[in-house]
Scaffold this active site. Sequence first.
Site, PDB file in Angstrom:
ATOM      1  N   LYS A 162      12.052  23.511  10.398  1.00  0.00           N
ATOM      2  CA  LYS A 162      12.304  24.099  11.717  1.00  0.00           C
ATOM      3  C   LYS A 162      11.257  25.152  12.082  1.00  0.00           C
ATOM      4  O   LYS A 162      10.720  25.149  13.181  1.00  0.00           O
ATOM      5  CB  LYS A 162      13.715  24.693  11.756  1.00  0.00           C
ATOM      6  CG  LYS A 162      14.783  23.602  11.559  1.00  0.00           C
ATOM      7  CD  LYS A 162      16.168  24.101  11.802  1.00  0.00           C
ATOM      8  CE  LYS A 162      17.252  23.116  11.385  1.00  0.00           C
ATOM      9  NZ  LYS A 162      17.157  21.771  11.945  1.00  0.00           N
ATOM     10  N   GLU A 251      20.610  17.575  13.808  1.00  0.00           N
ATOM     11  CA  GLU A 251      20.486  16.822  12.553  1.00  0.00           C
ATOM     12  C   GLU A 251      21.839  16.933  11.866  1.00  0.00           C
ATOM     13  O   GLU A 251      22.160  17.966  11.284  1.00  0.00           O
ATOM     14  CB  GLU A 251      19.382  17.423  11.667  1.00  0.00           C
ATOM     15  CG  GLU A 251      17.993  17.393  12.278  1.00  0.00           C
ATOM     16  CD  GLU A 251      17.405  15.989  12.319  1.00  0.00           C
ATOM     17  OE1 GLU A 251      18.057  15.035  11.854  1.00  0.00           O
ATOM     18  OE2 GLU A 251      16.279  15.846  12.820  1.00  0.00           O
ATOM     19  N   CYS A 285      22.385  15.194   2.831  1.00  0.00           N
ATOM     20  CA  CYS A 285      22.750  14.409   4.017  1.00  0.00           C
ATOM     21  C   CYS A 285      22.409  12.933   3.821  1.00  0.00           C
ATOM     22  O   CYS A 285      23.162  12.055   4.227  1.00  0.00           O
ATOM     23  CB  CYS A 285      22.053  14.964   5.253  1.00  0.00           C
ATOM     24  SG  CYS A 285      20.279  15.146   5.054  1.00  0.00           S
ATOM     25  N   LYS A 456      22.967   7.190  16.264  1.00  0.00           N
ATOM     26  CA  LYS A 456      24.407   7.300  16.515  1.00  0.00           C
ATOM     27  C   LYS A 456      24.861   8.760  16.392  1.00  0.00           C
ATOM     28  O   LYS A 456      24.148   9.674  16.803  1.00  0.00           O
ATOM     29  CB  LYS A 456      25.167   6.345  15.601  1.00  0.00           C
ATOM     30  CG  LYS A 456      24.764   4.879  15.842  1.00  0.00           C
ATOM     31  CD  LYS A 456      25.677   3.894  15.160  1.00  0.00           C
ATOM     32  CE  LYS A 456      25.283   3.651  13.739  1.00  0.00           C
ATOM     33  NZ  LYS A 456      26.055   2.582  13.091  1.00  0.00           N
ATOM     34  N   GLU A 463      12.774  15.587  13.273  1.00  0.00           N
ATOM     35  CA  GLU A 463      11.992  16.638  12.638  1.00  0.00           C
ATOM     36  C   GLU A 463      10.875  15.986  11.832  1.00  0.00           C
ATOM     37  O   GLU A 463      10.895  14.785  11.587  1.00  0.00           O
ATOM     38  CB  GLU A 463      12.897  17.480  11.722  1.00  0.00           C
ATOM     39  CG  GLU A 463      13.937  18.211  12.546  1.00  0.00           C
ATOM     40  CD  GLU A 463      14.690  19.302  11.829  1.00  0.00           C
ATOM     41  OE1 GLU A 463      15.311  19.008  10.801  1.00  0.00           O
ATOM     42  OE2 GLU A 463      14.675  20.441  12.324  1.00  0.00           O
TER      43      GLU A 463
HETATM   44  P1  NAD Z   1      28.195  23.253   8.773  1.00  0.00           P
HETATM   45  O1  NAD Z   1      28.209  22.499  10.042  1.00  0.00           O
HETATM   46  O2  NAD Z   1      29.479  23.784   8.254  1.00  0.00           O
HETATM   47  O3  NAD Z   1      27.238  24.548   8.901  1.00  0.00           O
HETATM   48  C1  NAD Z   1      25.880  24.436   9.249  1.00  0.00           C
HETATM   49  C2  NAD Z   1      25.414  25.752   9.871  1.00  0.00           C
HETATM   50  O4  NAD Z   1      26.120  25.939  11.101  1.00  0.00           O
HETATM   51  C3  NAD Z   1      25.695  26.981   9.017  1.00  0.00           C
HETATM   52  O5  NAD Z   1      24.645  27.904   9.164  1.00  0.00           O
HETATM   53  C4  NAD Z   1      26.972  27.523   9.649  1.00  0.00           C
HETATM   54  O6  NAD Z   1      27.144  28.919   9.432  1.00  0.00           O
HETATM   55  C5  NAD Z   1      26.736  27.221  11.112  1.00  0.00           C
HETATM   56  N1  NAD Z   1      27.968  27.133  11.912  1.00  0.00           N
HETATM   57  C6  NAD Z   1      29.244  26.946  11.498  1.00  0.00           C
HETATM   58  N2  NAD Z   1      30.079  26.937  12.564  1.00  0.00           N
HETATM   59  C7  NAD Z   1      29.311  27.114  13.662  1.00  0.00           C
HETATM   60  C8  NAD Z   1      29.586  27.181  15.053  1.00  0.00           C
HETATM   61  N3  NAD Z   1      30.843  27.092  15.532  1.00  0.00           N
HETATM   62  N4  NAD Z   1      28.547  27.347  15.912  1.00  0.00           N
HETATM   63  C9  NAD Z   1      27.267  27.421  15.456  1.00  0.00           C
HETATM   64  N5  NAD Z   1      26.953  27.378  14.138  1.00  0.00           N
HETATM   65  C10 NAD Z   1      27.966  27.217  13.261  1.00  0.00           C
HETATM   66  O7  NAD Z   1      27.474  22.342   7.694  1.00  0.00           O
HETATM   67  P2  NAD Z   1      27.233  22.643   6.150  1.00  0.00           P
HETATM   68  O8  NAD Z   1      28.501  22.494   5.387  1.00  0.00           O
HETATM   69  O9  NAD Z   1      26.475  23.926   6.016  1.00  0.00           O
HETATM   70  O10 NAD Z   1      26.219  21.455   5.773  1.00  0.00           O
HETATM   71  C11 NAD Z   1      26.632  20.187   5.395  1.00  0.00           C
HETATM   72  C12 NAD Z   1      26.500  19.205   6.546  1.00  0.00           C
HETATM   73  O11 NAD Z   1      25.160  19.218   7.043  1.00  0.00           O
HETATM   74  C13 NAD Z   1      26.763  17.780   6.118  1.00  0.00           C
HETATM   75  O12 NAD Z   1      27.475  17.111   7.111  1.00  0.00           O
HETATM   76  C14 NAD Z   1      25.359  17.195   5.977  1.00  0.00           C
HETATM   77  O13 NAD Z   1      25.285  15.790   6.060  1.00  0.00           O
HETATM   78  C15 NAD Z   1      24.660  17.869   7.107  1.00  0.00           C
HETATM   79  N6  NAD Z   1      23.220  17.870   6.909  1.00  0.00           N
HETATM   80  C16 NAD Z   1      22.457  17.097   7.739  1.00  0.00           C
HETATM   81  C17 NAD Z   1      21.081  17.039   7.546  1.00  0.00           C
HETATM   82  C18 NAD Z   1      20.184  16.224   8.442  1.00  0.00           C
HETATM   83  O14 NAD Z   1      18.976  16.429   8.412  1.00  0.00           O
HETATM   84  N7  NAD Z   1      20.716  15.318   9.237  1.00  0.00           N
HETATM   85  C19 NAD Z   1      20.489  17.770   6.506  1.00  0.00           C
HETATM   86  C20 NAD Z   1      21.311  18.549   5.690  1.00  0.00           C
HETATM   87  C21 NAD Z   1      22.678  18.592   5.903  1.00  0.00           C
END
Ligand code: NAD
Length: 483
Positions: A162, A251, A285, A456, A463
């Site tokens: 990022k 993502e 992920c 989807k 990225e």
């Molecule tokens: P999460 O959605 O719980 O949290 C991600 C981030 O969002 C954290 O910094 C959290 O503090 C913040 N957050 C939480 N609630 C929020 C809100 N209401 N508004 C704004 N921000 C908020 O996810 P996680 O448990 O930290 O990560 C795991 C998930 O991330 C899994 O679903 C995984 O597949 C996904 N992931 C996706 C990718 C990708 O590149 N597609 C990469 C890594 C992880």
Amino acid sequence: MDPIFYSPYQWVDMRVSGREDNTLIPVFNPADGTLVGTVPGNTPSDLNEAVEASLTAFPSWSRRDMVDRGKVLFTAARMVRDQQDHLATLLTREQGKPLKESANEIAGFARVLEYYASVSGSLRGEYSYSRLYGHSIVSRRPLGVCGAIIPWNMPVLIMGWKICPALVTGNTMVLKPATTAPLTCIALAGILVTAGIPEGVLSILTGPGEVIGEAMAAHPDIRALSFTGEISTGIRVSTRAAPTMKRLILELGGSDAMIVCRDADIGAAASGAVSGRFFNCGQTCTAVKRLFVDDIIADEFISRVKERISAMKVGNGLALGTDMGPMHTASHRDRLLDQVERTVSSGRGRIILGEAVPDRTSPDGSFLNPILITDVSPDAPVVTEEVFGPVLPVIRYYKLDDAIQMANHTRYGLGASVWTEDLKTITRTSEELTSGIVWINQHLKIPPEVPFGGMKESGHGRENGIRALDHYLEDKTILIRST
Ligand code: NAD
């Protein structure tokens, strides 16, 4: 290593917003529950200050030559590599992953810095001329203040994905790491500042997502936001961001399929399945989350997978020889075990390796042995839901058509892999699988040079690669006619 306490004063020194009256958030080691450090629970007024600082820093940063900005990233990469061991230890202590995985992630971060430093001289606008309209120039301009919200599972690499394209194109950025794994990101921000990132160009805010994350999404001066996390959080972020018309990269979660064909190299596929699923304790992920194997080779394949899993060493990520650390938090472990229990108790899968009911009250962290489930039905919870932990469900298939159909039958579309030597199968599956990335005879590899992102409900936007720069730039068309 002693715990790291980021007091509000150090916080300000690090050019990260913070106040004396912020509450402090503890960060615990998932392996043993010890305190690794504390960070301030920033408030929306801290965010406003950080955005103000970011707006102030924007004009001079954006006017700097792009190659100069690249040089700062390059210097930072060298400093990160010099401090790799220390940073990897910190990452393992706050996140739980084995040291070798942390070291790879730190090196991966340095590689992303180097990649974007290397492309910093190649950004071009457009030019054309017509007798009717004169000279047309399309210049590509940075947006201003951008935001980034990142998860705990690969915090360092995702921070790199990022900040690098945002900063090298002349934007400033406000970044919020996950509350449970912010320390290595803060240390890296400190290195970037030492490498020459000016005051206000990169700010880190810590605090609950519902407070700081939502305030970032809704902030009118943050012109683009790149979010990585769960689908449900992504929906919340989109909703909050909508009135501001900011650009979004989302993502989100994935449930990658791995299809093992009858002509596959079974040994290589078995190794790929085990590393693809149990890397980072299954908390990736793009992990192998649904494994489809041709019935003809299924017995031999499963026995090879079982053999490899049995040889894995689960333990504290800091210990030499550990293959898999603890899950990041007890609540993530409990959510995973609920998915397993719902699958097994409804007769939609059979555990052949790993504990069915581990001790959930262990004081020694959230350890879980790898779980292998066979005879899984396609409607089992461990197939239809994202399974974010060390559980591998195996589904037999009889026709490739069925494997493709089952692989695509999901709301997710992040990645998929196919294991085969047959060119026709490679061509067909890479065409028909509905995911942002298709690997052939490998899984999980995400080089910084090529686009990465989901189809989807796994999100939108990409990225990595040169095209990630587009998210942080807008076109301005200038038409010049000589009088
Ligand atoms: P999460 O959605 O719980 O949290 C991600 C981030 O969002 C954290 O910094 C959290 O503090 C913040 N957050 C939480 N609630 C929020 C809100 N209401 N508004 C704004 N921000 C908020 O996810 P996680 O448990 O930290 O990560 C795991 C998930 O991330 C899994 O679903 C995984 O597949 C996904 N992931 C996706 C990718 C990708 O590149 N597609 C990469 C890594 C992880």
